[in-house]
Write a protein that holds these residues in place. Structure first.
Motif, short mmCIF file in Angstrom:
data_model
loop_
_atom_site.label_atom_id
_atom_site.label_comp_id
_atom_site.label_asym_id
_atom_site.label_seq_id
_atom_site.Cartn_x
_atom_site.Cartn_y
_atom_site.Cartn_z
N PHE A 294 1.02 -1.21 0.05
CA PHE A 294 0.02 0.03 0.20
C PHE A 294 0.89 1.26 0.17
O PHE A 294 0.72 2.03 -0.83
CB PHE A 294 -1.05 0.02 1.03
CG PHE A 294 -1.76 0.86 1.44
CD1 PHE A 294 -3.09 1.31 0.78
CD2 PHE A 294 -1.43 2.32 1.90
CE1 PHE A 294 -4.08 2.30 0.86
CE2 PHE A 294 -2.30 3.61 2.05
CZ PHE A 294 -3.40 3.59 1.41
N LEU B 264 -5.74 2.84 -2.43
CA LEU B 264 -6.89 2.35 -1.93
C LEU B 264 -7.81 1.46 -2.81
O LEU B 264 -8.36 0.61 -2.51
CB LEU B 264 -7.79 3.41 -1.19
CG LEU B 264 -7.37 4.23 -0.27
CD1 LEU B 264 -7.90 5.64 0.12
CD2 LEU B 264 -7.56 3.38 0.97
N THR C 3 -6.13 -2.07 -3.05
CA THR C 3 -6.08 -3.00 -1.94
C THR C 3 -7.42 -3.21 -1.32
O THR C 3 -7.48 -4.09 -0.56
CB THR C 3 -4.89 -2.22 -0.98
OG1 THR C 3 -5.40 -1.20 -0.44
CG2 THR C 3 -3.76 -2.41 -1.58
N THR C 4 -8.23 -2.38 -1.49
CA THR C 4 -9.60 -2.24 -0.87
C THR C 4 -10.74 -2.13 -1.73
O THR C 4 -11.72 -2.95 -1.58
CB THR C 4 -9.70 -1.29 0.58
OG1 THR C 4 -9.50 -0.14 -0.09
CG2 THR C 4 -8.84 -1.89 1.56
N ARG D 252 -13.45 -5.13 -2.35
CA ARG D 252 -14.72 -4.88 -2.03
C ARG D 252 -15.92 -4.87 -3.11
O ARG D 252 -16.85 -5.69 -2.96
CB ARG D 252 -14.80 -3.78 -1.26
CG ARG D 252 -16.29 -3.33 -0.59
CD ARG D 252 -16.30 -2.32 0.28
NE ARG D 252 -15.61 -2.46 1.47
CZ ARG D 252 -14.56 -1.76 1.86
NH1 ARG D 252 -14.35 -0.77 1.21
NH2 ARG D 252 -13.94 -2.27 3.20
#
Length: 107
Positions: A45, A58, A61-62, A66
């Motif tokens: 990150f 962001l 990684t997320t 999601r």
């Protein structure tokens, strides 16, 4: 991790080119245990944030993971700054895999 250079400069260079050409949609850990091969997402990150910005870090990684878990489409790619003259053009040139996948290949 390849992003941080833990698997060598060559793997890191290939990984960075995938990110720069928009062909990477996720960054994940191939952790085997907490000692020999621990998760390294925090380091990845930070490398991405420092080089390409927090928004992309962001997202890789997320945000994108999601979206997949929630069965949503991935958002449009984050625009990256233009690469230094000649460097990425050569690496994503017409005969490279990235060149073929991004439409920069010769017919």
């Amino acid at each position: 991790m390849s992003v941080t250079g833990d698997f060598g400069r060559r793997a890191q260079g290939h990984t960075h080119r995938l990110i720069e050409t928009g062909l990477a949609h996720f960054v994940a850990s191939d952790s085997h245990d907490l000692v020999r091969r621990p998760p390294g997402l925090a380091g990845a990150f930070e490398v991405i944030r420092e080089r390409w910005g927090e928004e992309l870090a962001l997202r890789l990684t997320t945000g994108n993971p999601r979206a997949v878990l929630e069965d949503r489409p991935l958002p449009a790619p984050v625009p990256l700054p233009e690469p230094a003259a000649g460097k990425s053009q050569k690496l994503a040139g017409p005969l490279s895999l990235a060149g073929r996948l991004t439409g920069r290949s010769r017919p």
